[in-house]
Each structure stands twice: as C-alpha cells, then as structure tokens.
Scaffold this motif. Structure first.
Motif, PDB file in Angstrom:
ATOM      1  N   ARG A 184    -164.917  20.284  95.920  1.00 15.56           N
ATOM      2  CA  ARG A 184    -166.439  20.407  96.439  1.00 15.56           C
ATOM      3  C   ARG A 184    -166.552  19.183  97.040  1.00 15.56           C
ATOM      4  N   ASP A 185    -167.213  19.192  98.360  1.00 14.63           N
ATOM      5  CA  ASP A 185    -167.932  18.090  99.130  1.00 14.63           C
ATOM      6  C   ASP A 185    -169.455  17.952  98.609  1.00 14.63           C
ATOM      7  N   VAL A 186    -170.018  16.808  98.315  1.00  9.91           N
ATOM      8  CA  VAL A 186    -171.353  16.508  97.981  1.00  9.91           C
ATOM      9  C   VAL A 186    -171.812  15.692  99.154  1.00  9.91           C
ATOM     10  N   GLY A 187    -173.172  15.864  99.549  1.00 15.08           N
ATOM     11  CA  GLY A 187    -173.773  15.264 100.445  1.00 15.08           C
ATOM     12  C   GLY A 187    -175.345  15.383 100.350  1.00 15.08           C
ATOM     13  N   VAL A 188    -175.846  14.885 101.343  1.00 12.02           N
ATOM     14  CA  VAL A 188    -177.516  14.898 101.189  1.00 12.02           C
ATOM     15  C   VAL A 188    -177.789  15.422 102.824  1.00 12.02           C
ATOM     16  N   LYS A 189    -178.634  16.445 102.536  1.00 12.93           N
ATOM     17  CA  LYS A 189    -179.317  17.227 103.896  1.00 12.93           C
ATOM     18  C   LYS A 189    -180.812  16.823 104.032  1.00 12.93           C
TER      19      LYS A 189
ATOM     20  N   THR B  42    -166.119  13.579  97.860  1.00 13.48           N
ATOM     21  CA  THR B  42    -165.374  14.831  97.206  1.00 13.48           C
ATOM     22  C   THR B  42    -164.945  14.877  95.839  1.00 13.48           C
ATOM     23  N   MET B  43    -165.451  16.052  95.104  1.00 17.87           N
ATOM     24  CA  MET B  43    -165.303  15.830  93.558  1.00 17.87           C
ATOM     25  C   MET B  43    -163.792  16.096  93.288  1.00 17.87           C
TER      26      MET B  43
END
Length: 140
Positions: free
Chosen positions: A28-33, A43-44
């Motif tokens: 999973r990709d993690v970011g801020v929107k 990336t997890m």
C-alpha cells in the motif's frame, strides 16, 4: 480456508455465486492529500502469507471443479483518514494482525507532513482490491 470454501459450495444453490473480494497482494502507498494534490510519503511493507494461503485454497477448489471463475477484476481502492489518530489506530490494528512489521517510521512521516501541510489535509492509503466471482458447479 479450503474447508470454508467447501462449506460455501455445500450451502449454495446450483449456479450460486461466491464473491471473493480481498486486498490485492501489493504494498500500500501512503500519502497526504490536500488542495494541492496527493503527495506520496511511503510504501508499506506488508507480509502476504495469509494471502498466499487464500489464493492456494481458491485454486484448489477450482481445480477440483467445485467452482468455475466467471469474473476476475482488480479495482482501485483508496482509504482516507482525517486525523493522525485515525491513521495510527488503523496502522496499529494492521501491525497487531501480524501482517506488518513496525511502521513507526511511516507514522512519523505522516505526522510531519500533516504538521507542515495545509489545513484540512487527509491521509490516504491506496491499494487495489481483487474481485473474483466464483460460480458453484455440480460435481459428478
């Protein structure tokens, strides 16, 4: 899991459908929107042992002719969280399932990004889902 699929086969009517919807075996990709768009933070690093076992179980019942696959798709999925507490709780739950080593590094990156970013930003976790539709077959 093979036993669970056999039990599903037993209770389904002829040509009954079994929906298999699970997270895809991708990290999973993690970011801020925010208003200025999405910014990927990391990336997890998940472990996929359970997913491998589940895929083998589905393959086994397909080989045995209990089901036929009528559809297989990969669909995008994005989970948004409004607060660092929401993300931290979700991440803790994931780690406690044994699917993930500590991701304290990622939590710190998200915390810094929220502190440095625009007000109202959300945390986004992105990974597709795999969807399979299995149709019960009558065995001979």
């Amino acid at each position: 899991m093979v036993h669970a699929l056999e039990e599903a086969w037993r209770v389904l009517k002829p040509d009954g459908l079994l929906i298999d919807l699970r997270p895809a075996m991708v990290h999973r990709d993690v970011g801020v929107k925010g208003a200025q768009g999405f910014r990927k933070l990391g990336t997890m690093d998940e472990r996929f042992e359970d997913d491998i076992v589940a895929n083998r179980a589905v393959a086994a019942v397909l080989r045995r002719g209990l089901f036929r696959r009528s559809r297989k798709d990969r669909v995008p999925c994005m989970r948004e969280m409004d607060t660092l507490d929401d993300f931290s709780g979700w991440l803790d739950d994931y780690v406690s399932l044994g699917k993930l080593p500590s991701h304290a590094w990622l939590l710190k990156k998200v915390e810094r990004a929220l502190a440095d970013g625009e007000k109202g930003s959300s945390i986004t976790v992105s990974a597709p889902l795999d969807l399979s539709v299995l149709v019960k077959r009558e065995t001979r």
